[in-house]
Design an enzyme around this catalytic site. Structure first.
Site, PDB file in Angstrom:
ATOM      1  N   ASP A   1       0.824  -1.219   0.000  1.00  0.00           N
ATOM      2  CA  ASP A   1       0.000   0.000   0.000  1.00  0.00           C
ATOM      3  C   ASP A   1       0.853   1.261   0.000  1.00  0.00           C
ATOM      4  OD1 ASP A   1      -2.457  -1.130  -0.136  1.00  0.00           O
ATOM      5  OD2 ASP A   1      -3.092  -0.694   1.905  1.00  0.00           O
TER       6      ASP A   1
ATOM      7  N   ASP B   1      -7.396  -7.354  13.783  1.00  0.00           N
ATOM      8  CA  ASP B   1      -6.969  -8.694  14.194  1.00  0.00           C
ATOM      9  C   ASP B   1      -7.796  -9.221  15.368  1.00  0.00           C
ATOM     10  OD1 ASP B   1      -5.937  -6.792  15.940  1.00  0.00           O
ATOM     11  OD2 ASP B   1      -3.848  -7.191  15.411  1.00  0.00           O
TER      12      ASP B   1
END
Length: 528
Positions: free
Chosen positions: A131, A284
């Site tokens: 990214d 997460d």
């Protein structure tokens, strides 16, 4: 004239002081004392919650060690062997994802370590999710992927047009590619993580032979723990997290928070849980809670360590701690009712997730550390009518500290520094916790943790002759300076007229706040 003016100024100053003293005495009994008594009661209640949680975990981890209940004894685990008939097709296909963003200093380390994983070459796919917004870094990462591809490694370099969802968005996009459909498991490593070649051989068998397991999590090993005092403090906190919190969760309820890296997911478990979501900064943990509510079990391997880097600059550490404190609080707000209404897991596991995992460890721990030790206890110096029992002010904090310290025996001599540093950081964490609970302004702020790799070692000799340029605004932290001033004032008051004898602690804690307040902690990176 001069004497008259000076005496008039002094008398007016005395008048203001007297007036403030009168106002303080008038509001102290009816307002300040009751409020402080309530604050003391709440803080003592939170302290009891926290110490009970710490003692519970200490008992569990002791029993686990004594009984020898290792993961390979609780679950089926067999070393994988070659099948002469099936050949490599006997091995599951593993996807290895490496999300990165402008990782100039560490991209080669992580890509090299992933490409060095031992596994049949036609049964593993390395996926670099880049990214990066810096075109130079982007080109360097792509060239590194091409270099490994020329060596016969099945490596994919993937980019996207935007950074929507940050890391969660990148991982989600990575799972959409056609070649992923053939994969059974996905291993995830952040850009500074370097797994050993046998990582997959030690993790995949748990997933292969135990269909109820959805996640296998490895422990982190810090390559720069000795870089500075701040990294040593982080090592103490994180070692406790891994050796106690993760181990206890794995051994009791087969649940713990995924650490976002150095873990292997069963792709069917990931998909059943709803995949990656970017609604908080802890994608997460979000995934782990949802997968656990679907009935999947998690395994933590404390003896499998993956090398990585701790943030060594104060700026990077503050951003990381904001994300790690704000995200869980915000996730708790979003998932409380969903957890309570879940039908797939039993009542005790719900209580464990809501009370132990979220409420006590992610909310109470931060709030009580700052409010009790840095606000309420100092305030009782100014309001002697409110007393704190010795068991609350001394014994419980001492026990909590000692139980935390067992994770890193080599740093026991740094215990006092760790206490002072954690109390300072609790200001930042408490603020972030309330931002998460209230969904305030910076609730979804995501700043990638800066990694230095070997940059500092190579830059320092070059810049040694020049004084680093540091902007004062970047170094000053007004909240920490304000807290330090408050503690210093309370310490002076206690030394002069108080009876609590807290002044030694108050002066030390004030000094710690001042040091962090002027940014004089961590590694300094020279700027050109």
């Amino acid at each position: 004239m001069e004497k008259g003016g000076l005496s008039g100024f002094e008398s007016s100053g005395d008048d203001i002081t007297d007036q403030l003293g009168v106002i303080w005495q008038q509001i102290k009994a009816p307002v300040i004392v009751p409020v402080l008594e309530v604050a003391v009661f709440l803080c003592l209640a939170m302290s009891i919650m926290l110490v009970v949680e710490k003692v519970y975990m200490a008992i569990v981890i002791t029993l686990v060690r004594i009984s020898g209940r290792r993961p390979d004894t609780r679950y089926n685990w067999e070393a994988m062997r070659d099948d002469l008939e099936l050949g490599n097709s006997a091995y599951p296909i593993v996807l290895v994802q490496i999300p990165m963003f402008n990782e100039r200093e560490v991209y080669q380390l992580s890509i090299g370590a992933a490409c060095g994983l031992s596994w049949p070459s036609d049964r593993i796919i390395i996926q670099v999710l880049d990214d990066s917004t810096d075109p130079v870094i982007k080109e360097l990462v792509q060239l590194e992927c091409q270099r490994w591809s020329s060596k016969g490694i099945n490596i994919k370099y993937e980019i996207r047009d935007n950074r929507n969802g940050y890391k969660a968005g990148a991982l989600k996009e990575g799972m959409k590619h056609d070649y992923v459909k053939d994969c059974d498991y996905v291993a995830i490593f952040d850009a500074d993580f370097q797994p050993e070649p046998d990582f997959l051989w030690r993790t995949i068998p748990f997933l292969l032979h135990n269909p109820e397991i959805g996640l296998v999590q490895a422990r982190w090993k810090f390559v720069n723990a000795d870089e500075c005092l701040m990294t040593r403090m982080q090592e103490m906190s994180l070692d406790y997290h891994f050796t106690v919190e993760q181990e206890v969760g794995s051994s009791t309820y087969a649940f713990f928070g995924f650490n976002g890296t150095a873990g292997v997911w069963r792709i069917s478990a990931l998909n059943e849980a709803g995949g990656w979501k970017d609604r908080t900064t802890v994608e997460d943990m979000d995934l782990a809670v949802r997968a656990s509510l679907k009935g999947w079990k998690f395994v933590f391997l404390g003896d499998l360590r993956v090398k990585n880097e701790l943030p060594s600059t104060l700026k990077a550490y503050r951003y990381q701690q904001h994300r790690w404190s704000c995200g869980p609080a915000n996730l708790f707000r979003k998932m409380l009712l969903e957890i309570a209404r879940n039908k797939k897991v039993n009542l005790w596991k719900k209580i464990h997730v809501i009370y132990n995992f979220f409420f006590v460890r992610k909310i109470v721990a931060h709030i009580v550390t700052f409010v009790f030790y840095c606000v309420v206890i100092p305030a009782t110096v100014l309001v002697p009518e409110v007393q704190i029992p010795k068991w609350g002010a001394v014994y419980i904090p001492s026990l909590i500290t000692l139980l935390n310290a067992v994770g890193t025996p080599r740093s026991l001599h740094l215990l006092v520094f760790w206490i002072l540093f954690e109390n300072v950081m609790s200001l930042h964490r408490t603020k972030a916790t309330f931002i998460g609970l209230l969904e305030a302004g910076r609730v979804n702020e995501w700043v990638v943790t800066e990694k230095l790799g070997d940059a500092l070692k190579t830059k320092l000799p070059i810049k040694a002759s020049k004084k680093p340029r540091v902007r004062i605004a970047d170094r000053l932290h007004l909240l920490e300076l304000g807290a330090g001033a408050y503690l210093f004032f309370c310490g002076c008051y206690d030394l002069a007229v108080g009876k609590n004898h807290y002044f030694i602690y108050l002066f030390l804690q004030a000094f710690a706040f001042f040091i962090v307040g002027v940014g004089y902690v961590g590694t300094f990176v020279p700027h050109s």
